[in-house]
Scaffold this active site. Structure first.
Site, PDB file in Angstrom:
ATOM      1  CE1 TYR A   1       5.466  -1.636  12.903  1.00  0.00           C
ATOM      2  CE2 TYR A   1       7.430  -0.734  13.935  1.00  0.00           C
ATOM      3  CZ  TYR A   1       6.415  -0.637  12.740  1.00  0.00           C
ATOM      4  OH  TYR A   1       6.693   0.021  11.537  1.00  0.00           O
TER       5      TYR A   1
ATOM      6  CE  LYS B   1       3.755   2.196  13.474  1.00  0.00           C
ATOM      7  NZ  LYS B   1       4.328   1.526  12.260  1.00  0.00           N
TER       8      LYS B   1
END
Length: 289
Positions: free
Chosen positions: A122, A150
């Protein structure tokens, strides 16, 4: 979702997950920023994970954000996610402290060692305080459990860089909701976003149009979604509280408020929230019906 006492509402978690499944959403990324994951203790996060997987785990891909300030607690959540039946884990770097790249590398690596699941890096430097650099990315790519990024950094070219370096089979998700069209156009495999929660049809339409090569129409839908986002951000209260209030008005789901220190909505926000609802309804009528 929280109940009237401010505790995790497991029944509401299941209802919300079912709502998204019925809308055609393919996957859920739970206990992230919009899920207020950092404001829940580990037991509460486990309750959310179990509730969602019980409801839609056989129908949707469930990615669990397990990021915590400490690696120990992140690893505990990763182990639980695997045991509960999740399909992947994800984590931001340690927040508050500004860790070195070596610290971030060890943090993520220890999480991947805690659960035999694909891991989604992330990258959200504007909140985490550290960015996923290409040297760090190359080191993480040596780990066979690292399957995706992500990417919530604002420069859309970061998606291109991670796709080019990661290879054809490496997955990159667009993070900033306002640039899904741009992210998909430059190579993102999909999108993960918080405001998707109040207007999933619009983002599914964007994905459909981009895949069909109709970028002009996709841009129109993106502009309509962005108009909603800007209106949501104009409220006094926290964006996540606005999301819950919109779902209450449009879908009849009572998801409670937000957890402090996030600010609650104030009476003066009511008119602006109704404006948001009207904008969503108008966009749905124009592009999704």
């Amino acid at each position: 979702p929280f109940d009237s006492k401010g505790d995790v509402d497991k029944t509401a978690c299941k209802k919300l997950a079912r709502y998204y499944a019925n809308k055609g959403v393919k996957s859920l990324y739970i206990c992230g920023s919009t899920g207020e994951g950092f404001l829940l203790d580990n037991e509460e996060r486990m309750e959310v994970v179990e509730s969602v997987i019980q409801e839609v785990g056989d129908e949707m891909t469930i990615i669990v954000h397990v990021g915590c300030p400490s690696t120990k607690h992140s690893a505990m959540l990763a182990k639980h996610a695997e045991a509960a039946g999740a399909h992947g884990t994800s984590a931001v770097p340690c927040v508050y402290y500004r860790p070195s790249e070596e610290s971030v590398y060890l943090h993520w690596t220890n999480i991947t060692e805690a659960a035999d699941l694909p891991f989604f890096i992330y990258n959200i430097p504007q909140l985490a305080g550290v960015a996923l650099t290409m040297p760090l990315f190359r080191e993480m790519r040596k780990n066979p459990r690292v399957a995706a990024v992500k990417n919530s950094s604002m420069p859309v070219q970061d998606i291109q860089m991670f796709k080019a370096e990661g290879g054809e089979d490496f997955v990159v998700f667009n993070g900033p909701d306002e640039q899904l069209v741009s992210g998909l156009a430059i190579g993102a495999d999909g999108g993960i976003g918080g405001t998707y929660g109040v207007m999933p049809e619009l983002y599914l339409k964007i994905e459909e149009l981009v895949k069909a090569g109709n970028l002009e129409e996709a841009r129109k839908v993106q502009y309509a979604a962005n108009e909603v986002i800007y209106a949501m951000c104009a409220c006094h209260g926290n964006l996540y509280g606005v999301i819950k209030e919109i779902l209450k008005i449009r879908e009849g789901m009572d998801l409670g408020g937000v957890r402090k220190p996030l600010p609650s909505l104030i009476p003066e926000d009511a008119e602006q929230v109704r404006k948001c609802v009207a904008l969503i309804d108008r966009a749905m009528d124009e592009y999704c019906r």
